[in-house]
Design a protein around this motif. Structure first.
Motif, mmCIF file in Angstrom:
data_model
loop_
_atom_site.group_PDB
_atom_site.id
_atom_site.type_symbol
_atom_site.label_atom_id
_atom_site.label_comp_id
_atom_site.label_asym_id
_atom_site.label_seq_id
_atom_site.Cartn_x
_atom_site.Cartn_y
_atom_site.Cartn_z
ATOM 1 N N LEU A 177 0.917 -1.102 0.045
ATOM 2 C CA LEU A 177 -0.044 -0.095 0.135
ATOM 3 C C LEU A 177 0.878 1.275 -0.114
ATOM 4 C CD1 LEU A 177 -3.127 0.153 0.148
ATOM 5 C CD2 LEU A 177 -2.943 0.826 2.381
ATOM 6 N N ILE A 227 -5.543 5.813 -2.541
ATOM 7 C CA ILE A 227 -6.118 4.726 -1.287
ATOM 8 C C ILE A 227 -7.146 5.338 -0.720
ATOM 9 C CG2 ILE A 227 -5.296 3.679 0.457
ATOM 10 C CD1 ILE A 227 -2.416 4.225 -0.719
ATOM 11 N N ASP A 243 -10.764 3.119 3.775
ATOM 12 C CA ASP A 243 -10.865 1.606 4.325
ATOM 13 C C ASP A 243 -9.780 0.700 4.099
ATOM 14 O OD1 ASP A 243 -13.568 2.039 5.337
ATOM 15 O OD2 ASP A 243 -14.401 1.529 3.479
ATOM 16 N N GLN A 244 -9.059 1.010 2.776
ATOM 17 C CA GLN A 244 -8.016 0.399 2.679
ATOM 18 C C GLN A 244 -6.829 0.462 3.446
ATOM 19 O OE1 GLN A 244 -7.614 1.726 -1.372
ATOM 20 N NE2 GLN A 244 -7.936 -0.252 -2.315
ATOM 21 N N TYR A 245 -6.583 1.711 3.958
ATOM 22 C CA TYR A 245 -5.645 2.113 5.050
ATOM 23 C C TYR A 245 -5.745 1.090 6.345
ATOM 24 C CZ TYR A 245 -3.282 6.235 2.827
ATOM 25 O OH TYR A 245 -2.624 6.930 1.857
ATOM 26 N N GLU A 279 -7.851 -1.431 6.296
ATOM 27 C CA GLU A 279 -7.673 -2.936 6.359
ATOM 28 C C GLU A 279 -6.173 -3.326 6.244
ATOM 29 O OE1 GLU A 279 -8.673 -6.222 2.723
ATOM 30 O OE2 GLU A 279 -9.184 -4.057 2.410
#
Length: 279
Positions: free
Chosen positions: A227, A235, A238-240, A242
């Motif tokens: 990431l 980004i 939510d991706q951070y 996760e």
């Protein structure tokens, strides 16, 4: 077949390597994988500069474990080595003697980084090591190097169709733990999760007829594009979140994060998470 002695000045260097090279013997796998990544990265660089005109093909690094035979193999399709290079990079360990070595590195942790000894960490866990390698250079002859943990080695021509290097470890009795699949998989995830070259360990499993069966798909254990290497604009929050949960599954959600992209005075990319402090 060539026979000879590795260039050391003491017969006792291998016991020293086995006991004192690294305090944690599990580091050997990280070192061997790092060497494989370096060999692969070098080949990609040579290709981009026009010094290697062949097909790169599949560059996946493969780790294979023979649990029954207690044999571990790390294979890459990088630059490989010629017989001359094996003699230069493997057979010459420039130590001035065991006594001076021990005196200089009484603190074991101080050894790391002082020598290019990554390959020799294999002897911390193996009673015998083989290196089967073929250079990327056109017309190169593949060679096989073998050593049983003494300064004596053998080096001879061998058959190997593809360029690259296979390092075969015959695990010692006191290192039986590294002959277990779960142990090796845990170490690969611990040390190699974000290396830039795909690393395969066995095949992916699927549940079928009440049991897990192997598929034809490689079990890739690392994320080659983590990431922090992506642009922050790409980004989502939510991706951070996760990604943080994947790294620290038992931790609370972080207070906040900062995506770093520094290019002066040195290059640094990363994600800095600030965890909650309870006390």
């Amino acid at each position: 077949m060539q026979k000879g002695k590795i260039g050391v000045t003491t017969e006792n260097i291998f016991p020293i390597i086995k006991k004192f090279l690294y305090s944690d013997h599990e580091i050997f796998l990280r070192e061997l994988i790092s060497n494989a990544v370096d060999a692969t990265t070098k080949l990609k660089a040579l290709s981009s500069m026009g010094e290697f005109g062949g097909e790169l093909g599949d560059l996946t690094i493969r780790v294979e474990l023979d649990e029954k035979g207690k044999k571990l193999t790390v294979s890459d399709r990088g630059v490989g080595m010629t017989e001359e290079e094996v003699n230069k990079y493997i057979n010459q360990i420039a130590f001035s003697g065991a006594e001076e070595f021990m005196k200089k590195y009484e603190n074991q942790s101080g050894i790391i980084g002082h020598f290019g000894l990554g390959f020799y960490s294999a002897f911390m866990v193996a009673s015998k090591v083989e290196v089967i390698t073929k250079s990327y250079r056109e017309g190169s002859q593949a060679v096989k190097w073998a050593c049983d943990g003494t300064p004596d080695f053998t080096l001879e021509p061998t058959d190997k169709a593809e360029r690259g290097t296979d390092i075969v470890l015959y695990l010692a009795e006191d290192s039986a733990e590294f002959g277990e699949k779960t142990r090796i998989e845990a170490l690969l995830k611990k040390y190699c999760s974000f290396l830039p070259v795909p690393i395969a360990f066995g095949k992916e499993q699927k549940w079928e007829d009440g049991k897990y069966v192997a598929t034809d798909k490689d079990n890739i254990i690392n994320d080659t594009h983590p990431l922090w290497m992506r642009k922050p604009t790409e980004i989502t929050e939510d991706q951070y979140a996760e990604f943080y949960r994947k790294l620290y599954p038992m931790a609370d959600e972080p207070l906040f994060h900062i995506h770093l992209n520094v290019d002066y005075p040195f290059n640094l990319t990363g994600i800095l998470y600030f965890p909650k402090i309870k006390n």
